[in-house]
Design a protein around this motif. Structure first.
Motif, PDB file in Angstrom:
ATOM      1  N   LYS A  20     -20.417 115.491  46.133  1.00  0.00           N
ATOM      2  CA  LYS A  20     -19.859 114.712  44.965  1.00  0.00           C
ATOM      3  C   LYS A  20     -21.090 114.424  44.037  1.00  0.00           C
ATOM      4  O   LYS A  20     -20.833 114.683  42.984  1.00  0.00           O
ATOM      5  CB  LYS A  20     -19.481 113.287  45.563  1.00  0.00           C
ATOM      6  CG  LYS A  20     -18.141 113.600  46.412  1.00  0.00           C
ATOM      7  CD  LYS A  20     -17.549 112.042  46.723  1.00  0.00           C
ATOM      8  CE  LYS A  20     -16.434 112.028  47.585  1.00  0.00           C
ATOM      9  NZ  LYS A  20     -16.212 110.744  48.088  1.00  0.00           N
TER      10      LYS A  20
ATOM     11  N   ARG B  83     -21.447 117.638  42.041  1.00  0.00           N
ATOM     12  CA  ARG B  83     -20.478 117.477  41.170  1.00  0.00           C
ATOM     13  C   ARG B  83     -20.661 116.608  39.737  1.00  0.00           C
ATOM     14  O   ARG B  83     -20.357 116.915  38.613  1.00  0.00           O
ATOM     15  CB  ARG B  83     -19.087 117.366  41.814  1.00  0.00           C
ATOM     16  CG  ARG B  83     -18.075 118.441  41.374  1.00  0.00           C
ATOM     17  CD  ARG B  83     -16.933 118.604  42.099  1.00  0.00           C
ATOM     18  NE  ARG B  83     -16.118 117.476  42.734  1.00  0.00           N
ATOM     19  CZ  ARG B  83     -15.282 116.850  41.993  1.00  0.00           C
ATOM     20  NH1 ARG B  83     -15.054 116.924  40.993  1.00  0.00           N
ATOM     21  NH2 ARG B  83     -14.711 115.811  42.619  1.00  0.00           N
TER      22      ARG B  83
ATOM     23  N   PRO C 186     -20.334 123.185  39.151  1.00  0.00           N
ATOM     24  CA  PRO C 186     -19.106 123.208  39.472  1.00  0.00           C
ATOM     25  C   PRO C 186     -18.461 123.087  40.872  1.00  0.00           C
ATOM     26  O   PRO C 186     -19.542 122.962  41.706  1.00  0.00           O
ATOM     27  CB  PRO C 186     -18.654 124.789  39.181  1.00  0.00           C
ATOM     28  CG  PRO C 186     -20.119 125.153  38.284  1.00  0.00           C
ATOM     29  CD  PRO C 186     -21.075 124.084  38.777  1.00  0.00           C
ATOM     30  N   PRO C 187     -17.331 122.932  41.257  1.00  0.00           N
ATOM     31  CA  PRO C 187     -16.793 122.345  42.596  1.00  0.00           C
ATOM     32  C   PRO C 187     -17.634 123.394  43.861  1.00  0.00           C
ATOM     33  O   PRO C 187     -17.953 122.897  44.782  1.00  0.00           O
ATOM     34  CB  PRO C 187     -15.405 122.689  42.728  1.00  0.00           C
ATOM     35  CG  PRO C 187     -14.887 122.458  41.462  1.00  0.00           C
ATOM     36  CD  PRO C 187     -16.299 123.229  40.406  1.00  0.00           C
ATOM     37  N   ALA C 188     -17.477 124.893  43.658  1.00  0.00           N
ATOM     38  CA  ALA C 188     -18.072 125.457  44.896  1.00  0.00           C
ATOM     39  C   ALA C 188     -19.309 125.440  45.120  1.00  0.00           C
ATOM     40  O   ALA C 188     -19.811 125.236  46.243  1.00  0.00           O
ATOM     41  CB  ALA C 188     -17.572 127.044  44.653  1.00  0.00           C
ATOM     42  N   GLN C 189     -20.343 125.287  43.940  1.00  0.00           N
ATOM     43  CA  GLN C 189     -21.522 125.186  44.087  1.00  0.00           C
ATOM     44  C   GLN C 189     -22.058 123.945  44.655  1.00  0.00           C
ATOM     45  O   GLN C 189     -22.988 123.782  45.436  1.00  0.00           O
ATOM     46  CB  GLN C 189     -22.325 125.684  42.838  1.00  0.00           C
ATOM     47  CG  GLN C 189     -22.077 126.992  42.335  1.00  0.00           C
ATOM     48  CD  GLN C 189     -20.853 127.334  41.436  1.00  0.00           C
ATOM     49  OE1 GLN C 189     -19.836 126.619  41.661  1.00  0.00           O
ATOM     50  NE2 GLN C 189     -21.105 128.203  40.626  1.00  0.00           N
TER      51      GLN C 189
ATOM     52  N   ARG D 203     -19.988 108.856  39.418  1.00  0.00           N
ATOM     53  CA  ARG D 203     -19.383 109.753  38.313  1.00  0.00           C
ATOM     54  C   ARG D 203     -18.295 110.562  38.311  1.00  0.00           C
ATOM     55  O   ARG D 203     -17.643 110.907  37.128  1.00  0.00           O
ATOM     56  CB  ARG D 203     -20.414 110.705  37.434  1.00  0.00           C
ATOM     57  CG  ARG D 203     -21.827 109.948  37.085  1.00  0.00           C
ATOM     58  CD  ARG D 203     -22.876 110.785  36.597  1.00  0.00           C
ATOM     59  NE  ARG D 203     -24.169 110.581  36.203  1.00  0.00           N
ATOM     60  CZ  ARG D 203     -25.120 111.132  36.127  1.00  0.00           C
ATOM     61  NH1 ARG D 203     -25.112 112.446  35.859  1.00  0.00           N
ATOM     62  NH2 ARG D 203     -26.308 110.715  35.692  1.00  0.00           N
ATOM     63  N   THR D 204     -17.971 110.794  39.728  1.00  0.00           N
ATOM     64  CA  THR D 204     -16.844 111.538  39.866  1.00  0.00           C
ATOM     65  C   THR D 204     -15.512 110.823  40.154  1.00  0.00           C
ATOM     66  O   THR D 204     -14.322 111.299  40.241  1.00  0.00           O
ATOM     67  CB  THR D 204     -16.996 112.310  41.226  1.00  0.00           C
ATOM     68  OG1 THR D 204     -17.092 111.693  42.445  1.00  0.00           O
ATOM     69  CG2 THR D 204     -18.171 113.369  40.956  1.00  0.00           C
ATOM     70  N   TYR D 205     -15.599 109.458  40.043  1.00  0.00           N
ATOM     71  CA  TYR D 205     -14.424 108.413  40.442  1.00  0.00           C
ATOM     72  C   TYR D 205     -13.910 107.934  39.225  1.00  0.00           C
ATOM     73  O   TYR D 205     -14.661 107.808  37.998  1.00  0.00           O
ATOM     74  CB  TYR D 205     -15.046 107.489  41.225  1.00  0.00           C
ATOM     75  CG  TYR D 205     -15.615 107.657  42.564  1.00  0.00           C
ATOM     76  CD1 TYR D 205     -15.342 108.665  43.223  1.00  0.00           C
ATOM     77  CD2 TYR D 205     -16.862 107.082  42.973  1.00  0.00           C
ATOM     78  CE1 TYR D 205     -15.739 109.130  44.284  1.00  0.00           C
ATOM     79  CE2 TYR D 205     -17.395 107.434  44.072  1.00  0.00           C
ATOM     80  CZ  TYR D 205     -17.163 108.446  44.721  1.00  0.00           C
ATOM     81  OH  TYR D 205     -17.804 108.574  46.013  1.00  0.00           O
ATOM     82  N   VAL D 206     -12.502 107.892  39.013  1.00  0.00           N
ATOM     83  CA  VAL D 206     -11.981 107.468  37.859  1.00  0.00           C
ATOM     84  C   VAL D 206     -11.910 105.763  38.015  1.00  0.00           C
ATOM     85  O   VAL D 206     -11.514 105.279  39.004  1.00  0.00           O
ATOM     86  CB  VAL D 206     -10.196 108.009  37.814  1.00  0.00           C
ATOM     87  CG1 VAL D 206      -9.578 107.180  36.666  1.00  0.00           C
ATOM     88  CG2 VAL D 206     -10.434 109.798  37.536  1.00  0.00           C
ATOM     89  N   PRO D 207     -12.467 105.177  36.981  1.00  0.00           N
ATOM     90  CA  PRO D 207     -12.232 103.777  36.879  1.00  0.00           C
ATOM     91  C   PRO D 207     -11.049 103.280  37.150  1.00  0.00           C
ATOM     92  O   PRO D 207      -9.900 103.799  36.756  1.00  0.00           O
ATOM     93  CB  PRO D 207     -12.829 103.553  35.572  1.00  0.00           C
ATOM     94  CG  PRO D 207     -13.578 104.683  35.108  1.00  0.00           C
ATOM     95  CD  PRO D 207     -12.840 105.912  35.591  1.00  0.00           C
ATOM     96  N   ASP D 208     -10.887 102.141  37.850  1.00  0.00           N
ATOM     97  CA  ASP D 208      -9.790 101.785  38.166  1.00  0.00           C
ATOM     98  C   ASP D 208      -9.350 100.920  37.211  1.00  0.00           C
ATOM     99  O   ASP D 208      -9.544 100.254  36.248  1.00  0.00           O
ATOM    100  CB  ASP D 208      -9.790 100.363  39.484  1.00  0.00           C
ATOM    101  CG  ASP D 208      -8.771 100.319  40.327  1.00  0.00           C
ATOM    102  OD1 ASP D 208      -7.632 100.808  40.092  1.00  0.00           O
ATOM    103  OD2 ASP D 208      -8.836  98.978  40.704  1.00  0.00           O
TER     104      ASP D 208
ATOM    105  N   VAL E 266      -9.950 110.549  42.417  1.00  0.00           N
ATOM    106  CA  VAL E 266     -10.291 109.591  43.388  1.00  0.00           C
ATOM    107  C   VAL E 266     -10.667 108.228  42.618  1.00  0.00           C
ATOM    108  O   VAL E 266     -11.458 108.433  41.548  1.00  0.00           O
ATOM    109  CB  VAL E 266     -11.442 110.168  44.150  1.00  0.00           C
ATOM    110  CG1 VAL E 266     -12.014 109.019  45.209  1.00  0.00           C
ATOM    111  CG2 VAL E 266     -11.187 111.329  44.769  1.00  0.00           C
TER     112      VAL E 266
ATOM    113  N   ALA F 274     -12.170 104.675  41.547  1.00  0.00           N
ATOM    114  CA  ALA F 274     -13.467 104.072  41.902  1.00  0.00           C
ATOM    115  C   ALA F 274     -13.209 102.805  42.847  1.00  0.00           C
ATOM    116  O   ALA F 274     -14.049 102.332  43.427  1.00  0.00           O
ATOM    117  CB  ALA F 274     -14.009 103.451  40.633  1.00  0.00           C
TER     118      ALA F 274
ATOM    119  N   LEU G 226     -11.971 113.795  35.029  1.00  0.00           N
ATOM    120  CA  LEU G 226     -12.542 113.548  36.491  1.00  0.00           C
ATOM    121  C   LEU G 226     -11.640 114.084  37.471  1.00  0.00           C
ATOM    122  O   LEU G 226     -11.740 113.803  38.542  1.00  0.00           O
ATOM    123  CB  LEU G 226     -12.879 112.203  36.783  1.00  0.00           C
ATOM    124  CG  LEU G 226     -14.051 111.793  35.639  1.00  0.00           C
ATOM    125  CD1 LEU G 226     -14.325 110.314  35.949  1.00  0.00           C
ATOM    126  CD2 LEU G 226     -15.402 112.404  35.908  1.00  0.00           C
TER     127      LEU G 226
END
Lengths: 166, 550
Positions: free
Chosen positions: A14, A17, A22-25, A144-149, B415, B417, B435
């Motif tokens: 994570k 990312r 990119p996701p695979a790397q 940084r990969t999570y979407v704010p609630d 996903v 937060a 994201l």
């Protein structure tokens, strides 16, 4: 505090990312970090690799190693042009799905010695400790990969109600 | 693994047939489901479960420990029961408190370990765990049934059978965490131990033990025992959301191995030209049981109930084919399958699960092939031309959707937060698509295909210019070795129903009585009809599609 290998692998993936891989790397880096830390190699090179994103070894090493694997699959010499042996490269090699190691040829630089018929041995991973700085760095990047609630996300995003009493 | 040369085998159903969401969302548990495999292993090892600690007060709060020795190792389930206010009872990941919490412990916990677990388990994700903790779980009461059973037992009666039949469990697990989460042991710690090597075996063992605890707890609070038949029918519920769906996408080798085992089993059974009388009678009896199971499968959602109703009717209509005399005819199973091609996928998949059931000697060894001990054993393609040909041969399903349309790309996985809860959003109405989680495998393969050059070049040279395509290139490279590893549908289309992915995975766990609460959330029942701890010796393997009173 000690960490499981799976936790570290997931967090590192994570983090990569979040830092722009990119996701695979990114996923591949997650596996590499576990190999690297359980082998007690220098933690600083992992931090540096993350800081180098979206360029640097997290993107470059998989390309060179995949070319070498492909060459090996065709019976060709598995050369690793332009690479010098370093701790992170060793960890990338040891994280390959096949039994593999680096071989210094003297004149032609590094080669990959690989047995495509033999899977990489999977032993019991050690608990991972002593890398609190890296954990903090990876946690910050992973965030940084999570979407704010948000209220609407909370109400409908999971497809379930906020309470359940039956 | 049996020597496949000795087993008549018809061709396997193709991945293009099997790996479609609609069919995956119609799957039923089989004798290769993990709970079934676990019960056979527990029985073979003559496992005995002992409650060694019972510190539960009259209201049902406190802790208990269940101990067993399995495959030469000691394990313990530590159960902690607390008083949960009703307004905090949610099955969502975002919950912060639960009725009960559990740890499957590696060994015999001493007083210090027990105190630690009693303090940490109720906190779940907010706590840290150790390498001795193999699985972490929690469960909430079905308040209505739990309270009813307590009330009836206290009054000297057994609970109302209809209520037991309708709900089917006293508690629902809302998460069963394994493989290193929150500091618990990596799966690698126990993957080579007898009995726990198969997928999710430690988690399934935990679930089975939790079911025992729920029985003991309600009897303790109620002051009287339940009848054996009622206890057998009281499984353990489970509430499952989107978290299960990414697992299938992120573990293509495992998904392949699960599906390959099931399809190989089906091909072996279909290859039986003549079965014996006992097998024919067994199939007939199981078909009748399936009919009763369908009758007892009631859900509140009207659309899903209609679907169950249609399956019931179709199963009843097929009843003449399910007589022992019919099964005893040469090639009957293959003919049944051929004939079902015009029926619904629901009926076809139920048929698939049915016909495996009497043939344990023929298929049970396939359970040993369902884990992924090595990871993807895939050599990258040498050049873009090879990759292009592979896409054209094996990934046409990815090329057909018009992903640029709103309908084909309306949903995005992400996903949150908030406790890292997996969620689905509408790309055109909600923030967060930047994201997006990379579950859009089909779209990625098509984008890769579009960018491939006309003139061949080394694949790594191409990927150096297009690093974002490495994921798709890797997935395509795995298709020939792991043909059942990809879901061959558009997972971001507005028509994509995550519930289909959940049902697929849950059926491999052994779940039944799917009770969808939305297109991305379902309740299920596990271990219903499963042997109680003192029944492993005599009825460990006869609980496919359980029915009341069985």
């Amino acid at each position: 505090m000690s960490w499981s290998a799976t936790e570290i692998m997931t967090l590192a993936g994570k983090a990569a990312r979040g830092a722009g891989a990119p996701p695979a790397q990114a996923a591949r880096f997650g596996q590499v970090v576990v190999v690297h830390l359980t082998a007690a190699r220098d933690v600083a090179v992992l931090s540096a690799a993350l800081e180098a994103l979206p360029e640097g070894p997290i993107l470059a090493y998989p390309l060179v190693l995949d070319q070498a694997l492909s060459d090996a699959g065709q019976g060709l010499p598995a050369a690793l042009p332009g690479l010098e042996q370093d701790a992170l490269l060793v960890s990338f090699v040891e994280a390959l799905p096949f039994q593999a190691s680096l071989q210094a040829t003297g004149t032609d630089g590094l080669r990959l010695r690989v047995d495509l018929a033999t899977p990489r041995p999977h032993g019991v991973p050690r608990r991972i400790t002593g890398c609190d700085g890296l954990i903090a760095q990876m946690t910050e990047l992973a965030d940084r990969t999570y979407v704010p609630d948000s209220d609407s996300s909370r109400r409908v995003g999971a497809g379930a109600r906020l309470t359940d009493n039956d | 693994m049996k020597d496949g040369v000795d087993i008549p085998l018809v061709p396997l159903r193709t991945p293009d047939t099997v790996m479609r969401l609609a069919r995956m969302g119609a799957m039923f548990p089989t004798r290769l489901s993990f709970l079934r495999t676990l019960m056979r292993a527990l029985a073979a090892d003559k496992v005995e479960v002992k409650c060694t600690v019972w510190q539960i007060d009259a209201a049902g709060f406190g802790h208990a420990v269940y101990q067993l020795r399995f495959g030469g190792y000691d394990y313990a389930l530590v159960a902690v029961s607390t008083d949960l206010p009703a307004d905090q009872r949610t099955d969502r990941v975002i919950a912060t408190a639960w009725d009960t919490a559990y740890v499957l412990y590696d060994g015999v916990p001493d007083a210090a370990a027990l105190a630690r677990i009693c303090a940490t388990a109720p906190k779940q994700e907010a706590a840290r765990f150790t390498e001795q903790d193999l699985v972490l779980s929690r469960a909430n009461k079905s308040v209505r049934l739990f309270a009813h059973v307590v009330e009836r037992l206290r009054a000297g009666h057994q609970p109302d059978e209809n209520l037991v039949r309708q709900t089917g469990y006293l508690m629902r697990t809302t998460a069963v965490y394994g493989n290193g989460k929150f500091g618990i042991a990596d799966r690698a710690v126990f993957k080579d131990r007898p009995g726990l090597g198969g997928p999710f075996m430690a988690e399934m063992l935990t679930v089975w033990l939790i079911r025992h605890f729920t029985h003991d707890l309600v009897e303790h609070v109620g002051g009287r025992p339940l009848t054996r038949a009622l206890k057998r029918h009281l499984g353990i519920g489970n509430s499952t959301g989107l978290g299960m769906a990414p697992f299938l996408v992120n573990h293509p080798v495992l998904l392949n191995n699960w599906m390959m085992a099931r399809e190989t089993a089906l091909a072996r059974v279909r290859g039986q030209r003549q079965i014996n009388r006992a097998q024919a009678e067994r199939l007939a009896a199981l078909a009748a049981r399936a009919a009763q199971h369908l009758e007892e499968w009631q859900v509140p959602d009207p659309d899903h109930q209609k679907r169950i109703d249609r399956l019931r009717a179709a199963w009843r209509a097929a009843a003449p084919l399910f007589r022992a005399e019919a099964f005893a005819k040469g090639g009957a199973i293959a003919a049944l399958f051929d004939g079902s091609a015009r029926q619904s996928v629901d009926l076809q998949e139920l048929l698939c699960a049915l016909v495996l059931e009497p043939f344990g000697d023929l298929v049970d060894d396939l359970a040993d092939t369902m884990s992924d001990p090595f990871g993807p054993q895939v050599v990258p393609f040498p050049d873009t031309q090879t990759l292009k040909q592979e896409i054209e041969h094996h990934a046409l399903w990815a090329l057909s959707p018009a992903y640029e349309s709103r309908a084909a790309s309306r949903q995005f996985w992400y996903v949150s937060a908030a406790k890292q809860e997996p969620r689905l959003g509408n790309r055109f109405d909600e923030a967060g698509a930047d994201l997006e989680s990379p579950l859009d495998i089909g779209r990625r393969i098509k984008a890769l295909y579009a960018d491939l050059p006309d003139a061949p070049e080394p694949l790594t040279a191409f990927l150096a210019r297009h690093p974002d395509h490495m994921m798709a290139a890797t997935r395509v490279a795995g298709l020939s070795r792991y043909p059942y590893g990809e879901i061959r549908d558009n997972l971001i289309a507005e028509t994509c129903l995550p519930i289909d992915m959940l049902r697929c995975k849950l059926s491999f766990f052994g779940a039944s009585k799917f009770d969808p609460k939305s297109d991305r959330w379902t309740r299920i029942t596990l271990c219903q009809g499963a042997p109680l701890d003192d029944e492993l010796g005599n009825r460990a393997d006869d609980w496919w599609l359980p029915v009341f009173g069985q």
